[in-house]
Design a protein around this motif. Structure first.
Motif, short mmCIF file in Angstrom:
data_model
loop_
_atom_site.label_atom_id
_atom_site.label_comp_id
_atom_site.label_asym_id
_atom_site.label_seq_id
_atom_site.Cartn_x
_atom_site.Cartn_y
_atom_site.Cartn_z
N ALA A 1 -44.78 54.70 78.88
CA ALA A 1 -44.36 53.97 77.68
C ALA A 1 -44.85 52.52 77.74
O ALA A 1 -45.30 51.95 76.73
N GLU A 2 -44.80 51.93 78.92
CA GLU A 2 -45.27 50.55 79.08
C GLU A 2 -46.79 50.48 78.91
O GLU A 2 -47.30 49.52 78.30
N PHE A 3 -47.50 51.45 79.43
CA PHE A 3 -48.96 51.46 79.28
C PHE A 3 -49.35 51.54 77.80
O PHE A 3 -50.26 50.84 77.34
N ASN B 1 -49.69 51.05 70.92
CA ASN B 1 -48.78 51.43 69.84
C ASN B 1 -48.54 50.25 68.89
O ASN B 1 -48.50 50.44 67.66
N ASP B 2 -48.40 49.06 69.44
CA ASP B 2 -48.21 47.87 68.59
C ASP B 2 -49.41 47.68 67.67
O ASP B 2 -49.26 47.30 66.49
N ARG C 1 -39.16 57.87 85.69
CA ARG C 1 -39.96 56.73 86.12
C ARG C 1 -41.36 56.78 85.52
O ARG C 1 -41.88 55.77 85.02
N LYS D 1 -55.79 55.36 83.93
CA LYS D 1 -55.39 54.00 83.54
C LYS D 1 -56.34 52.97 84.14
O LYS D 1 -56.75 52.01 83.46
N ARG E 1 -42.20 58.42 82.82
CA ARG E 1 -42.06 58.24 81.37
C ARG E 1 -42.04 56.75 81.02
O ARG E 1 -42.73 56.31 80.08
N ALA E 2 -41.24 55.99 81.76
CA ALA E 2 -41.14 54.55 81.50
C ALA E 2 -42.48 53.86 81.76
O ALA E 2 -42.89 52.96 81.01
N ASP E 3 -43.18 54.29 82.80
CA ASP E 3 -44.47 53.70 83.14
C ASP E 3 -45.49 53.97 82.04
O ASP E 3 -46.26 53.08 81.64
N ARG F 1 -47.60 50.66 75.19
CA ARG F 1 -46.96 49.69 74.31
C ARG F 1 -47.97 48.86 73.50
O ARG F 1 -47.85 48.78 72.27
N GLY G 1 -41.31 55.15 72.57
CA GLY G 1 -40.96 54.45 73.79
C GLY G 1 -39.56 53.88 73.76
O GLY G 1 -39.05 53.40 74.79
#
Length: 330
Positions: free
Chosen positions: A307-309, A314-315, A301, A212, A303-305, A311, A328
């Motif tokens: 998903a945020e990366f 994906n948009d 935790r 990242k 997974r959520a991190d 986002r 996500g």
């Protein structure tokens, strides 16, 4: 293989179970070799593998060279089914290759960096095409390989086969990334774990944090062992690859597969692909054996991190495809 409808008195294609066995044998070979405890146990398996009519990937070099030297005109691929590693490309190929009009290549996966002569050696001869046309009424060929996110494939494929149709499978980036890492751990890292040189190999969270940081900073990320020469996260950033793919081949020549929908109902997706390729209707057979990866659970935790990366990436993809996959959203 065909049957005759009593109502319409017209031939209706059906899948030959022998073909399904041919398609599934390379996966069985791969799994047996992966479980072999040593060279002696693997030797007879490798010997038998030398003479298969169809391979999962990496067919014996001598087979490719012999076919390249044999001469004769060969079929050009009408399609390529692609995606990133651990997206379901292998499972999808087993449904595509079921269709009686699809003449099998030597190998599901073909290294596009080979010479043109070696690459074409993987495809059936024109004689095999004519035989398939006589038997089933039509014949095309193609291949299925996880080339994303390498843009070089797009340029080379376009120059070699400009009229080819592309099937591209996309999997939830978080699920795909973790599955990719687990796959590499099983196939590569675990074999090296006792060597002191590898004692510092990072765990999943450490590796992902490093990747990242390099992506955000414009540096070179640590690359995965399998797939393209890119990192685990980079394999799951789809929009840049697809944008170039659409530019070179045209949006109408690319069929996007939602991996989650395919896993839920593979036969429905297969029939949509048959239609996209201009193939007559066929009811595919259900496949039980998948190219599954090793078990493992992703921490909530992390997974959520992740998903945020993903986002914003994906948009960008949703806007490009005018489709929201809902990744996500849990």
């Amino acid at each position: 293989m065909s049957i005759v409808s009593s109502e319409l008195d017209t031939p209706i294609l059906s899948v030959d179970p022998k073909r399904l066995a041919t398609i599934q044998t390379p996966y069985q070979d791969f799994n047996r070799l992966s479980r072999a405890s040593g060279a002696l146990e693997a030797l007879p398996l490798r010997a038998k593998r030398q003479f298969r009519s169809y391979y999962f990937f990496n067919p014996p070099k001598w087979r490719v060279r012999a076919r390249a030297l044999s001469g004769g005109e060969r079929m050009e691929p009408s399609f390529a089914s692609i995606g990133a590693v651990r997206s379901g490309t292998s499972f999808l190929s087993s449904y595509i290759f079921q269709h009686p009009h699809v003449v099998l290549p030597l190998s599901k996966e073909i290294a596009f960096t080979e010479t043109m002569r070696e690459l074409m050696a993987h495809f059936p001869t024109r004689a095999a095409q004519r035989a398939a046309e006589r038997q089933n009424g039509g014949a095309i060929t193609g291949y299925c390989t996880p080339v994303m996110p390498n843009p070089l494939w797009i340029f080379l494929a376009k120059s070699m086969f400009p009229n080819m149709r592309i099937i591209c499978v996309l999997r939830d980036p978080v699920e795909r990334t973790f599955s990719h890492w687990r796959w590499d751990q099983k196939r590569f890292v675990s074999r090296k774990s006792q060597d002191p040189h590898w004692k510092g190999f990072p765990d999943f969270e450490t590796l992902i944090e490093a990747e990242k940081a390099t992506i955000r900073g414009g540096g070179m990320e640590p690359h995965a062992f399998s797939g393209a020469r890119a990192g685990y996260l980079r394999h799951s950033i789809y929009a840049p690859f697809l944008r170039l793919l659409f530019e070179k081949f045209g949006r109408d020549r690319v069929f996007i597969v939602d991996a989650a929908a395919f896993f839920r109902d593979p036969r429905a997706t297969a029939k949509q692909i048959y239609e996209f390729l201009g193939l007559p209707k066929v009811e595919p057979l259900v496949i039980e054996e998948r190219n599954t990866g090793p078990d493992g659970a992703l921490d909530d935790r992390l997974r959520a991190d992740l998903a945020e990366f993903f986002r914003p990436y994906n948009d960008e993809l949703y806007a490009l495809l005018d489709k929201d996959f809902g990744w996500g959203a849990r």
